[in-house]
Design an enzyme around this catalytic site. Structure first.
Site, PDB file in Angstrom:
ATOM      1  N   HIS A 307      -0.372   3.803  -9.532  1.00 11.75           N
ATOM      2  CA  HIS A 307      -1.542   3.818  -8.654  1.00 11.75           C
ATOM      3  C   HIS A 307      -2.290   2.508  -8.812  1.00 11.75           C
ATOM      4  O   HIS A 307      -2.377   1.952  -9.906  1.00 11.75           O
ATOM      5  CB  HIS A 307      -2.468   4.988  -9.013  1.00 11.75           C
ATOM      6  CG  HIS A 307      -3.497   5.258  -7.964  1.00 11.75           C
ATOM      7  ND1 HIS A 307      -4.651   4.515  -7.857  1.00 11.75           N
ATOM      8  CD2 HIS A 307      -3.540   6.169  -6.971  1.00 11.75           C
ATOM      9  CE1 HIS A 307      -5.362   4.981  -6.837  1.00 11.75           C
ATOM     10  NE2 HIS A 307      -4.723   5.971  -6.292  1.00 11.75           N
ATOM     11  N   ASP A 364       0.373  11.696  -4.829  1.00 13.42           N
ATOM     12  CA  ASP A 364       1.213  11.770  -3.620  1.00 13.42           C
ATOM     13  C   ASP A 364       2.576  12.381  -3.928  1.00 13.42           C
ATOM     14  O   ASP A 364       3.151  13.088  -3.101  1.00 13.42           O
ATOM     15  CB  ASP A 364       1.405  10.369  -3.037  1.00 13.42           C
ATOM     16  CG  ASP A 364       0.086   9.716  -2.681  1.00 13.42           C
ATOM     17  OD1 ASP A 364      -0.146   8.562  -3.081  1.00 13.42           O
ATOM     18  OD2 ASP A 364      -0.741  10.391  -2.042  1.00 13.42           O
TER      19      ASP A 364
HETATM   20  C1  MLT Z   1      -6.938   7.924  -2.346  1.00 12.07           C
HETATM   21  O1  MLT Z   1      -7.118   9.023  -2.885  1.00 12.07           O
HETATM   22  O2  MLT Z   1      -7.627   7.488  -1.402  1.00 12.07           O
HETATM   23  C2  MLT Z   1      -5.775   7.118  -2.816  1.00 12.07           C
HETATM   24  O3  MLT Z   1      -5.485   7.406  -4.169  1.00 12.07           O
HETATM   25  C3  MLT Z   1      -5.926   5.631  -2.599  1.00 12.07           C
HETATM   26  C4  MLT Z   1      -7.054   4.945  -3.301  1.00 12.07           C
HETATM   27  O4  MLT Z   1      -7.940   5.570  -3.899  1.00 12.07           O
HETATM   28  O5  MLT Z   1      -7.052   3.694  -3.207  1.00 12.07           O
END
Ligand code: MLT
Length: 428
Positions: A307, A364
């Site tokens: 992430h 995800d």
């Molecule tokens: C989200 O929950 O929006 C995703 O993990 C992406 C992010 O936080 O950049």
């Protein structure tokens, strides 16, 4: 004495104020930088740049912490419901029993969408992507509810717009699913709670109310809670940017839906299943694909791992993994795709290559697996992410408006041609 940052430009030094938030994060306030130095900063992708001060969500990427309005995601996922969390994000506090009952009742009054909106569904090609449909349909709400266009709405009028959007988005999402199957839509059953009503509109039949497994309702609540907000991510920043021009809520959220559509953002959960399906189609040799992912000369990369913000683990993934295991066991799902997923998960959690690079399964990875186990088609996954993120988008848009933040207008550094003389086309 408050902290300051000093910068030296040429033979001059400048002091800039430092602000510190309630979780001890600090920022150099550069709002006057250009006025006092003539310089701007540049930070492609804004990875080191704060766009706002917000009281909604806090995350710590190093420690794997995520909190909504000061409540840990772990507590909310295990003890609350999606509707309660939506209330918390939008209004700032967990609701009392009276407040949540009124919230549910207000929403139940607005779950129907204008019958003329069904004509939009007929106009979409049968295989058109659900996210394109959702973005169009949510923006079209501003046509059916023109009172939402008034940027000078009273708090009550703005709240009615918010209630209508929360109510109608679930209906629109379920109708998009029904259209993808060529099945008749199922109208809302307002005696059902928000998530159960959504599942009934999605998986129910027009003629009967289906029994929905409490494990599925619980898993859906958890999934939506985990996706409800995430600071200034790409789609939320888009909602704030569009909303900063005093654009109406429906169009602002529609813009956020479009931003979420991208495979680098909300589309990642769809990309996970597509990756698993391609590995299955190739014979299911996970070791081969794991080695491809490790080969720096190979362009293949595992989707759903690591992430950009969480450096060690995604706290949401830990929670969703538990829900995933419960759903798969309870529904007795036996899916070769999911077996491939478990082999990739095991490798990512044990192979030094992935462990050293913090390429752990993220939210995800597991959400794609659960949505598939619940029976959703792959191209509906990002739509479900949008349904979960809706209260966060609304809360952030509302906070931006209440704080009277200025229209977003970033600067740039020009690197193009300087002075060019026009030449007639006959002489070029
Ligand atoms: C989200 O929950 O929006 C995703 O993990 C992406 C992010 O936080 O950049």
């Amino acid at each position: 004495m408050s902290e300051t940052a000093s910068i030296k430009l040429g033979d001059k030094s400048y002091n800039l104020p430092v602000i510190t938030g309630s979780e001890d994060e600090s920022a150099i306030d550069i709002s006057k930088l250009r006025d006092i130095t003539g310089y701007i900063t540049i930070d492609s992708g804004y990875k080191n740049t704060g766009a706002t001060k917000s009281a909604i969500t806090f995350l710590d990427g190093e420690k794997g912490i995520l909190k909504y309005r000061g409540y840990s995601i772990e507590e909310l996922a295990s003890k609350s419901t999606f509707l309660e969390v939506a209330y918390l994000l939008i209004y700032g506090d967990l609701p009392t029993q009276v407040e949540i009952e009124k919230f549910q009742k207000d929403i139940s009054r607005h779950t129907l969408v204008h019958e003329d909106m069904k004509k939009f569904f007929d106009g979409f090609p049968s295989k058109s992507h659900p996210m394109g449909q959702l973005s169009s349909l949510i923006c079209s709400l501003s046509s059916f509810y023109p009172e939402s266009l008034n940027s000078g709405q009273t708090a009550e009028e703005q709240n009615l717009t918010i209630i209508k959007l929360l109510a109608k988005m679930a209906t629109v999402v379920s109708w998009i699913y029904k259209k993808s199957l060529g099945h008749p839509i199922v109208y809302p059953q307002n005696k059902l709670d928000y998530v159960t009503n959504f599942l009934n509109m999605t998986f129910g039949q027009r003629t009967e109310e289906i029994e929905i497994d409490p494990v599925v309702v619980s898993a859906m609540n958890v999934l939506l809670i985990l996706h409800a907000d995430h600071e200034q991510n790409c789609s939320t920043s888009t909602v704030r940017m569009v909303g900063s021009s005093e654009c109406n809520l429906y169009a602002s959220i529609s813009a956020g839906i479009s931003a979420l559509w991208g495979p680098l953002h909300g589309g990642a959960n769809q990309a996970v299943i597509e990756m698993l399906e391609s590995i299955k189609a190739d014979g299911g040799d996970t070791d081969k694909w794991i080695n491809k992912a490790k080969d720096k000369n190979d362009s293949f990369r595992l989707m759903g791992f690591g992430h950009r913000v969480y450096k060690n683990f995604d706290p949401r993934a830990n929670i969703i993994k538990k829900a995933c295991d419960e759903v798969l066991e309870k529904l007795g799902v036996n899916d070769p795709i999911l077996e491939i997923a478990k082999k990739l998960e095991a490798a990512a959690l044990s192979d030094p290559y992935f462990v050293e690079r913090k390429l752990y399964p993220n939210v995800d990875f597991y959400s794609g697996i659960i949505y598939r186990a619940l029976g959703f088609p792959t191209d509906m996954f990002t739509v479900l992410f949008a349904l979960g993120r809706l209260p966060g988008w609304i809360a952030q848009w509302k906070e931006m408006r209440e704080n009277k933040e200025p229209i977003g207008r970033p600067r740039q550094i020009y690197v193009g041609e300087v002075n060019r003389e026009f030449v007639e086309i006959s002489k070029r």
